[in-house]
Design a protein around this motif. Sequence first.
Motif, PDB file in Angstrom:
ATOM      1  N   ILE A  53      -0.716   1.379  -4.561  1.00  0.00           N
ATOM      2  CA  ILE A  53       0.294   0.377  -4.924  1.00  0.00           C
ATOM      3  C   ILE A  53      -0.080  -0.977  -4.333  1.00  0.00           C
ATOM      4  O   ILE A  53       0.031  -2.014  -4.993  1.00  0.00           O
ATOM      5  CB  ILE A  53       1.698   0.821  -4.464  1.00  0.00           C
ATOM      6  N   LEU A  54      -0.542  -0.967  -3.102  1.00  0.00           N
ATOM      7  CA  LEU A  54      -0.953  -2.212  -2.442  1.00  0.00           C
ATOM      8  C   LEU A  54      -2.086  -2.883  -3.216  1.00  0.00           C
ATOM      9  O   LEU A  54      -2.040  -4.081  -3.493  1.00  0.00           O
ATOM     10  CB  LEU A  54      -1.380  -1.907  -1.004  1.00  0.00           C
ATOM     11  N   LEU A  55      -3.079  -2.093  -3.594  1.00  0.00           N
ATOM     12  CA  LEU A  55      -4.207  -2.646  -4.348  1.00  0.00           C
ATOM     13  C   LEU A  55      -3.797  -3.091  -5.744  1.00  0.00           C
ATOM     14  O   LEU A  55      -4.188  -4.167  -6.208  1.00  0.00           O
ATOM     15  CB  LEU A  55      -5.341  -1.624  -4.435  1.00  0.00           C
ATOM     16  N   MET A  56      -3.017  -2.269  -6.429  1.00  0.00           N
ATOM     17  CA  MET A  56      -2.599  -2.618  -7.792  1.00  0.00           C
ATOM     18  C   MET A  56      -1.638  -3.805  -7.797  1.00  0.00           C
ATOM     19  O   MET A  56      -1.506  -4.491  -8.815  1.00  0.00           O
ATOM     20  CB  MET A  56      -1.960  -1.409  -8.475  1.00  0.00           C
ATOM     21  N   GLY A  57      -0.997  -4.055  -6.681  1.00  0.00           N
ATOM     22  CA  GLY A  57      -0.104  -5.207  -6.563  1.00  0.00           C
ATOM     23  C   GLY A  57      -0.845  -6.484  -6.224  1.00  0.00           C
ATOM     24  O   GLY A  57      -0.224  -7.511  -5.937  1.00  0.00           O
ATOM     25  N   GLY A  58      -2.173  -6.420  -6.215  1.00  0.00           N
ATOM     26  CA  GLY A  58      -2.965  -7.621  -5.954  1.00  0.00           C
ATOM     27  C   GLY A  58      -3.062  -7.985  -4.485  1.00  0.00           C
ATOM     28  O   GLY A  58      -3.356  -9.128  -4.136  1.00  0.00           O
ATOM     29  N   TRP A  62      -4.621  -7.722   2.050  1.00  0.00           N
ATOM     30  CA  TRP A  62      -3.835  -6.961   3.015  1.00  0.00           C
ATOM     31  C   TRP A  62      -4.536  -5.639   3.332  1.00  0.00           C
ATOM     32  O   TRP A  62      -4.588  -5.213   4.476  1.00  0.00           O
ATOM     33  CB  TRP A  62      -2.440  -6.659   2.470  1.00  0.00           C
ATOM     34  N   GLN A  63      -5.063  -5.013   2.284  1.00  0.00           N
ATOM     35  CA  GLN A  63      -5.760  -3.739   2.456  1.00  0.00           C
ATOM     36  C   GLN A  63      -6.974  -3.916   3.368  1.00  0.00           C
ATOM     37  O   GLN A  63      -7.240  -3.082   4.227  1.00  0.00           O
ATOM     38  CB  GLN A  63      -6.161  -3.193   1.082  1.00  0.00           C
ATOM     39  N   LEU A  64      -7.713  -5.013   3.168  1.00  0.00           N
ATOM     40  CA  LEU A  64      -8.866  -5.301   4.026  1.00  0.00           C
ATOM     41  C   LEU A  64      -8.431  -5.455   5.480  1.00  0.00           C
ATOM     42  O   LEU A  64      -9.062  -4.899   6.386  1.00  0.00           O
ATOM     43  CB  LEU A  64      -9.588  -6.560   3.541  1.00  0.00           C
ATOM     44  N   ALA A  65      -7.352  -6.184   5.706  1.00  0.00           N
ATOM     45  CA  ALA A  65      -6.848  -6.359   7.072  1.00  0.00           C
ATOM     46  C   ALA A  65      -6.399  -5.022   7.661  1.00  0.00           C
ATOM     47  O   ALA A  65      -6.698  -4.716   8.827  1.00  0.00           O
ATOM     48  CB  ALA A  65      -5.691  -7.356   7.074  1.00  0.00           C
ATOM     49  N   ILE A 104       1.530   1.155   8.493  1.00  0.00           N
ATOM     50  CA  ILE A 104       1.358  -0.270   8.173  1.00  0.00           C
ATOM     51  C   ILE A 104       1.506  -0.492   6.672  1.00  0.00           C
ATOM     52  O   ILE A 104       2.228  -1.394   6.222  1.00  0.00           O
ATOM     53  CB  ILE A 104      -0.013  -0.784   8.665  1.00  0.00           C
ATOM     54  N   VAL A 105       0.835   0.333   5.881  1.00  0.00           N
ATOM     55  CA  VAL A 105       0.879   0.157   4.430  1.00  0.00           C
ATOM     56  C   VAL A 105       2.273   0.471   3.885  1.00  0.00           C
ATOM     57  O   VAL A 105       2.757  -0.210   2.970  1.00  0.00           O
ATOM     58  CB  VAL A 105      -0.216   0.993   3.736  1.00  0.00           C
ATOM     59  N   ILE A 106       2.936   1.482   4.426  1.00  0.00           N
ATOM     60  CA  ILE A 106       4.316   1.769   4.004  1.00  0.00           C
ATOM     61  C   ILE A 106       5.195   0.547   4.240  1.00  0.00           C
ATOM     62  O   ILE A 106       5.978   0.153   3.373  1.00  0.00           O
ATOM     63  CB  ILE A 106       4.885   2.998   4.746  1.00  0.00           C
ATOM     64  N   TYR A 107       5.061  -0.053   5.406  1.00  0.00           N
ATOM     65  CA  TYR A 107       5.854  -1.255   5.710  1.00  0.00           C
ATOM     66  C   TYR A 107       5.558  -2.351   4.691  1.00  0.00           C
ATOM     67  O   TYR A 107       6.481  -2.987   4.150  1.00  0.00           O
ATOM     68  CB  TYR A 107       5.574  -1.750   7.134  1.00  0.00           C
ATOM     69  N   LEU A 112       7.538  -5.834   2.130  1.00  0.00           N
ATOM     70  CA  LEU A 112       6.949  -7.079   1.657  1.00  0.00           C
ATOM     71  C   LEU A 112       6.790  -7.108   0.137  1.00  0.00           C
ATOM     72  O   LEU A 112       6.823  -8.166  -0.473  1.00  0.00           O
ATOM     73  CB  LEU A 112       5.606  -7.325   2.350  1.00  0.00           C
ATOM     74  N   MET A 113       6.601  -5.931  -0.482  1.00  0.00           N
ATOM     75  CA  MET A 113       6.491  -5.867  -1.940  1.00  0.00           C
ATOM     76  C   MET A 113       7.777  -5.336  -2.576  1.00  0.00           C
ATOM     77  O   MET A 113       7.917  -5.355  -3.787  1.00  0.00           O
ATOM     78  CB  MET A 113       5.302  -4.978  -2.335  1.00  0.00           C
ATOM     79  N   ASP A 114       8.689  -4.818  -1.760  1.00  0.00           N
ATOM     80  CA  ASP A 114       9.984  -4.294  -2.196  1.00  0.00           C
ATOM     81  C   ASP A 114       9.860  -3.143  -3.201  1.00  0.00           C
ATOM     82  O   ASP A 114      10.596  -3.066  -4.174  1.00  0.00           O
ATOM     83  CB  ASP A 114      10.857  -5.413  -2.773  1.00  0.00           C
ATOM     84  N   VAL A 115       8.929  -2.246  -2.926  1.00  0.00           N
ATOM     85  CA  VAL A 115       8.790  -1.020  -3.718  1.00  0.00           C
ATOM     86  C   VAL A 115       9.180   0.129  -2.790  1.00  0.00           C
ATOM     87  O   VAL A 115       8.534   0.362  -1.774  1.00  0.00           O
ATOM     88  CB  VAL A 115       7.335  -0.834  -4.226  1.00  0.00           C
TER      89      VAL A 115
END
Length: 190
Positions: A53-58, A62-65, A104-107, A112-115
């Motif tokens: 979801i993080l990646l598909m959300g552009g 964030w994923q790199l960090a 971290i990714v769940i947060y 931050l993406m409200d999913v």
Amino acid sequence: MIWLGWPFFLVLIVFGDSVLSIFGPGFEDGATSLGILAVAMAVALAAGTVQTILLMGGRSSWQLADKSIALALNVALNLALIPVWGIEGAAVAWAVTIVVDTVIVIYQVQHLMDVRPDLRLLATAAAVSVLVAGVPILGSRLVFGSTVPVMLATVAVVGAAYLAVSLPATAPARADGPAGPPLRLTSGPP
């Protein structure tokens, strides 16, 4: 995903020594490490596809960090824990890294993406997995011990019972059924 994955991880946690004995003598010494990693992977699995979801959300930056933080944490924990605990230290380091990265990714996805997931469905799947699969698996280990034949028999019996109990709950909803209309995957009026 919990429905399919958690029973597998529960077998690895409870019968880790039997699973590893399949590979030959001495491998069962890694059962503690296998159990530690299985717990961490069960937590990551429960989070679902948050990484995707993080990646598909552009949000690839964030994923790199996130992965950079995970790498630094893993190296630091390995340097601290392996000299003290050996292979179990490596397992703890990797497990902590997996869980921290997942949290971290769940947060990020939820706040931050409200999913947000339906936590009732996650809790139900977790409860069914633990109660219908985990408790009997642990009971079998405590009563019959840990050998490959006991593990295989337990997987067969508990697996059949698990499917019988949980398959009706995972069947797709029907418009005329008690669960209401099926989930619509398109937007706009029906």
